[in-house]
Write a protein that holds these residues in place. Structure first.
Motif, PDB file in Angstrom:
ATOM      1  N   VAL A 153       0.851  -1.184   0.000  1.00  0.00           N
ATOM      2  CA  VAL A 153       0.000   0.000   0.000  1.00  0.00           C
ATOM      3  C   VAL A 153       0.893   1.243   0.000  1.00  0.00           C
ATOM      4  O   VAL A 153       1.813   1.373   0.795  1.00  0.00           O
ATOM      5  CB  VAL A 153      -0.922  -0.001   1.237  1.00  0.00           C
ATOM      6  N   GLY A 154       0.629   2.150  -0.926  1.00  0.00           N
ATOM      7  CA  GLY A 154       1.432   3.359  -1.070  1.00  0.00           C
ATOM      8  C   GLY A 154       2.424   3.294  -2.208  1.00  0.00           C
ATOM      9  O   GLY A 154       2.982   4.340  -2.609  1.00  0.00           O
ATOM     10  N   ASP A 155       2.678   2.086  -2.747  1.00  0.00           N
ATOM     11  CA  ASP A 155       3.598   1.969  -3.879  1.00  0.00           C
ATOM     12  C   ASP A 155       2.949   2.519  -5.155  1.00  0.00           C
ATOM     13  O   ASP A 155       1.725   2.515  -5.310  1.00  0.00           O
ATOM     14  CB  ASP A 155       3.978   0.503  -4.103  1.00  0.00           C
ATOM     15  N   SER A 165      11.887  -1.474  -4.065  1.00  0.00           N
ATOM     16  CA  SER A 165      13.027  -1.527  -3.145  1.00  0.00           C
ATOM     17  C   SER A 165      13.242  -0.209  -2.423  1.00  0.00           C
ATOM     18  O   SER A 165      13.737  -0.184  -1.294  1.00  0.00           O
ATOM     19  CB  SER A 165      14.300  -1.927  -3.886  1.00  0.00           C
ATOM     20  N   ASP A 166      12.941   0.891  -3.088  1.00  0.00           N
ATOM     21  CA  ASP A 166      13.013   2.211  -2.453  1.00  0.00           C
ATOM     22  C   ASP A 166      12.032   3.115  -3.193  1.00  0.00           C
ATOM     23  O   ASP A 166      11.408   2.729  -4.181  1.00  0.00           O
ATOM     24  CB  ASP A 166      14.434   2.791  -2.498  1.00  0.00           C
ATOM     25  N   VAL A 189      18.117  13.245 -13.294  1.00  0.00           N
ATOM     26  CA  VAL A 189      18.231  13.443 -11.843  1.00  0.00           C
ATOM     27  C   VAL A 189      17.409  12.363 -11.134  1.00  0.00           C
ATOM     28  O   VAL A 189      16.495  11.757 -11.713  1.00  0.00           O
ATOM     29  CB  VAL A 189      17.744  14.838 -11.426  1.00  0.00           C
ATOM     30  N   TRP A 190      17.739  12.158  -9.849  1.00  0.00           N
ATOM     31  CA  TRP A 190      17.005  11.202  -9.002  1.00  0.00           C
ATOM     32  C   TRP A 190      16.298  11.990  -7.900  1.00  0.00           C
ATOM     33  O   TRP A 190      16.882  12.898  -7.294  1.00  0.00           O
ATOM     34  CB  TRP A 190      17.953  10.173  -8.372  1.00  0.00           C
ATOM     35  N   ILE A 191      15.040  11.605  -7.665  1.00  0.00           N
ATOM     36  CA  ILE A 191      14.263  12.248  -6.594  1.00  0.00           C
ATOM     37  C   ILE A 191      13.940  11.198  -5.525  1.00  0.00           C
ATOM     38  O   ILE A 191      13.918   9.989  -5.797  1.00  0.00           O
ATOM     39  CB  ILE A 191      12.966  12.872  -7.157  1.00  0.00           C
ATOM     40  N   HIS A 192      13.679  11.647  -4.282  1.00  0.00           N
ATOM     41  CA  HIS A 192      13.497  10.709  -3.167  1.00  0.00           C
ATOM     42  C   HIS A 192      12.056  10.192  -3.057  1.00  0.00           C
ATOM     43  O   HIS A 192      11.815   9.191  -2.402  1.00  0.00           O
ATOM     44  CB  HIS A 192      13.881  11.382  -1.842  1.00  0.00           C
ATOM     45  N   GLU A 193      11.092  10.841  -3.669  1.00  0.00           N
ATOM     46  CA  GLU A 193       9.693  10.412  -3.582  1.00  0.00           C
ATOM     47  C   GLU A 193       9.123  10.298  -4.982  1.00  0.00           C
ATOM     48  O   GLU A 193       8.886  11.298  -5.653  1.00  0.00           O
ATOM     49  CB  GLU A 193       8.874  11.397  -2.742  1.00  0.00           C
TER      50      GLU A 193
END
Length: 816
Positions: A662-664, A711-712, A770-774
């Protein structure tokens, strides 16, 4: 007079006697062969002999041990007998007292006896029964010990008697033979003494059983008389009022006699229930001390919400609240049915404490009418203390009924004047009582006029008591809601995450639980209000427990209610457990969100399934009969429910394998969105444009699913941009990297990358990666980066070209 079931001295003596019995019954050494197990059941023959010869020294030592053991046993038995020596005299005194108390039953019908005398008699019979049971236990213990010692002595008697056979006596010294004969005589004497004591104990036990049987018969007679009196309540017990005559006994003569009878009943109740009375008084001090101890803390915590009326009883009337709680709950739980005089005292306490608390409850607008109803309640209680017996007493009941009609009419008006915010379950119940009360009192007036005095009195008493029970329930419920409010706003908010997140919901649920509890308590109290209510409950119980058949299944309304109630309770319990696990238990444990969601979901369905089976068992359905139903269900699953079962099994696979949680953010087919729910049959996905899509679990298992956050929760974003051919590629790359570094949403690891990807038709093409955290915010972050890149290129004077075409116009010379 001792009524203890256990005595330390008696226990010690029993241990000593048991040890002596072990000495007497044990073999003296390896040379001895003990008598056969059935030696007591066989006659002693002349040719009995010891299997192995014993030396004179061994026989002499054995005789000394037996003689010493007999002396100790004699002392212990005499001491033990002194503990029960007074029991025969006590039984004689109890039997004489019983004959005196049961004498009226032989000449007067129980229906015609004074009810206080009947109460006192029942309490006395109960006390006598408990006393007889205590004596019976002590005598039974003594009889068991005597029987055990008798068997031990008999074994030793047979042993020494077998020594004096012709085969063993030859060559034995005369002094030893004389010694053995002396031991045999002592054993015979001891056995005879024990047998006499045992006969006396058994005789007293038989007498106790006979007296208990007599008490049980008398109790049944009294209880049947009380049942007859209940049935006679619905009859005309006196002539009409215009034919009534004054009694020959004046009230001044009858009042002292009634009071003496009531006080005797109270005295007998106190003697019979001494321990329960002490426990009840201790509970009063515990409740009072607890409320007074918590009062300062309640005042501090309610400083910002002093207007909350639910807390006012704790702050302004703590002693009255404590005494009310104790008077309502304590005797009901800790004491047997109270005699009339104590019930009157209890009614006075409840009425006074309620009157003190009236200004602090939601019904305070009707204080005058409620005060009058409390006074009516006290008067009806005093009528129980002094039952009506003549014309003047009927007139008094008529006046009370007439006054009650006006009081209930005023009470109804004050209830209708309350604001809608205060109109709850108890308001509706009180309004119903206030509306029906005048008609009930009119019926009681008619009964008093026509001669149904007992029926009319019971109507008045029941109505007044029910009204006071409702008012007391309102006060206690509002006090408990105040405690719930303190818990939610104080300790609960600190301890429980669920209360911090949902304080209003928690308060609402606690208030509902308190109201349900108080309503069930109210229903449980109603049968004890009056004999009429008790009879009504009995009739309702007979109706609702009567069986009816549906095919081969026999059910009753109670079974159906138990089925529905158990199922509803199971659903609510399962929901509460799941909510507690999700909000307070699993967040504190180091487990993944998906695992916790799967665990809580499986626990929920397990509780629901268990509740269904419990509900079926509670309703009387034999679970073995469900075999046919399960077989039919299996056939239905095999043919018509394949998709449902497939989705259900797929849901279990998703719960345990956890390809997404849930949330993925997932992508399956053309659908992209965030997972909101993983159910056992289907899952719910919320798309980027806000649509809720229900996806069968089988499709998620069978198809390809892209999980952007497995995984993240990081995600890469590509920002494509084209610049004019005159631009410096190195400068463009530097500008793009600078934009990435200045963005708060871009991660430094992995590092951003600016790539020169090729030559377009009208531009030099670059890509910023670029990579974002969310991952869930990638549309907004992409927009922000595009805007930042455009601003940076404009500031550097680098043009972002648009597609251009060069058009060459060639003239046609032939046209000239």
């Amino acid at each position: 007079m001792s009524t203890r079931y256990f005595d330390c001295n008696q226990v010690f003596q029993s241990i000593v006697i048991a040890g002596l019995w072990m000495i007497l019954a044990a073999p003296i050494g390896a040379q001895e062969t003990p008598p056969p197990a059935d030696v007591e059941s066989r006659p002693v023959t002349a040719d009995a002999e010891v299997s192995q010869p014993l030396s004179a020294t061994d026989i002499s030592s054995r005789a000394d041990e037996v003689a010493a053991a007999l002396l100790e046993m004699q002392k212990a038995l005499e001491s033990n007998e002194s503990e029960t020596a007074d029991i025969p005299n006590l039984i004689d005194a109890l039997q004489a007292d019983l004959e005196i108390r049961l004498r009226p039953l032989s000449t007067i019908n129980v229906v015609d006896m004074n009810q206080s005398d009947v109460e006192s008699l029942l309490q006395t019979l109960g006390r006598m029964t408990r006393q007889l049971e205590a004596w019976q236990d002590r005598l039974q213990q003594q009889a068991d010990l005597l029987d055990k010692n008798s068997r031990a002595i008999n074994m030793q008697f047979l042993f020494f008697q077998s020594i004096l056979t012709d085969n063993n006596i030859d060559g034995m010294p005369d002094a030893l033979i004389e010694r053995i004969n002396s031991v045999i005589v002592n054993l015979e004497t001891g056995k005879q003494a024990i047998r006499e004591r045992l006969d006396r104990a058994l005789a007293e036990l038989t007498r106790i059983s006979s007296i208990k049987l007599q008490i049980n018969e008398a109790t049944q007679i009294v209880e049947s008389g009380q049942e007859q009196l209940k049935r006679d309540t619905l009859r005309f017990d006196q002539p009409p009022i215009w034919r009534a005559v004054a009694t020959t006994e004046s009230s001044a003569e009858r009042l002292p006699r009634e009071l003496r009878s009531r006080l005797n009943s109270v005295a007998e109740f106190a003697v019979t229930n001494e321990a329960a009375i002490i426990a009840t008084l201790v509970s009063l001090f515990v409740v009072l001390g607890s409320i007074l101890y918590a009062r300062p803390s309640i005042i501090r915590r309610s400083g910002e919400s002093a207007e909350d009326r639910n807390l006012q009883p704790f702050i302004e009337r703590p002693i009255s609240l404590a005494i009310l709680l104790w008077a309502v709950v304590g005797p009901q739980v800790l004491l047997p049915p109270l005699p009339v005089a104590l019930n009157v005292l209890r009614a006075l306490i409840i009425a006074v404490t309620l009157w003190r608390l009236l200004p602090l409850i939601s019904f305070s607008a009707g204080k005058k009418s409620i005060s009058g109803l409390l006074a009516l309640f006290v008067l009806t209680s005093l009528i129980d203390l002094y039952p009506p017996g003549g014309l003047s007493d009927r007139v008094l009941l008529l006046l009370i009924s007439a006054a009650g009609m006006f009081l209930y009419i005023g009470f109804r008006g004050s209830l209708k004047a309350l604001s809608k915010q205060k109109r709850n379950l108890w308001w509706r119940l009180s309004l119903i009582i206030a509306s029906v009360a005048p008609f009930i009192l009119f019926i009681s007036i008619a009964g008093l006029l026509l001669g149904a005095v007992a029926f009319a009195k019971h109507l008045i008493v029941a109505l007044a008591r029910i009204t006071v029970v409702v008012i007391a329930t309102v006060v206690i419920e509002e006090a408990l809601k105040g405690l719930a409010y303190l818990f939610v706003s104080g300790w609960g908010r600190r301890w429980l995450r669920s209360i911090r997140r949902f304080p209003i919901l928690a308060q609402r649920r606690l208030d509902g639980l308190i109201r349900l509890t108080m309503f069930l308590v109210f229903l449980s109290i109603l049968p004890s209000v009056s004999s009429l209510m008790s009879m009504l409950y009995e009739k309702l119980y007979e109706v609702f427990t009567s069986d009816f058949s549906i095919g081969t299944v026999e059910l009753s309304p109670v079974d159906v209610f138990a089925l529905v109630f158990s199922f509803v309770i199971a659903i609510y319990v399962a929901k509460f457990v799941r909510f507690t696990l999700d909000e307070d238990v699993f967040p504190r444990l180091p487990i993944a969100a998906g695992a916790s969601a799967a665990a809580s979901r499986l626990i929920y369905y397990a509780l629901v399934l268990g509740g269904i089976f419990f509900a079926l068992a509670a309703s009387g359905v034999e679970l073995s009969r469900l075999t046919l139903v399960m077989s039919g269900l299996g056939i239905g699953i095999g043919f018509g429910l394949q998709n449902i079962v497939n989705n259900f099994v797929s849901g279990l696979v998703l719960a345990f394998e956890q390809p997404f949680q849930v949330g993925d953010i997932i992508e399956t087919g053309t659908l992209t969105g965030r997972v909101r729910l993983i159910g056992l049959r289907a899952s719910r996905v919320r798309t980027l444009d806000g649509a809720e899509v229900i996806v069968p679990n089988a499709d998620l298992i069978a198809g390809n699913v892209v999980n952007w956050t497995l995984s993240d929760r990081m995600r890469r974003i590509d920002v494509d941009v084209g610049v004019a051919y005159e631009s410096d590629p190195g400068k463009v790359r530097s500008i793009l990297l600078q934009v990435a570094d200045e963005s708060d949403n871009v991660l430094s690891s992995p590092e951003p990358a600016a790539l020169f990807t090729g030559f377009g038709d009208s531009s030099l093409d670059f890509t910023l990666r670029v990579w974002i955290h969310e991952a869930g915010n990638w549309p907004q972050i992409t927009s922000d980066l595009n805007e930042a890149v455009k601003a940076a290129l404009d500031e550097a004077g680098i043009e972002i070209p648009f597609p251009q075409r060069t058009l060459h116009i060639r003239s046609d010379e032939r046209s000239d």
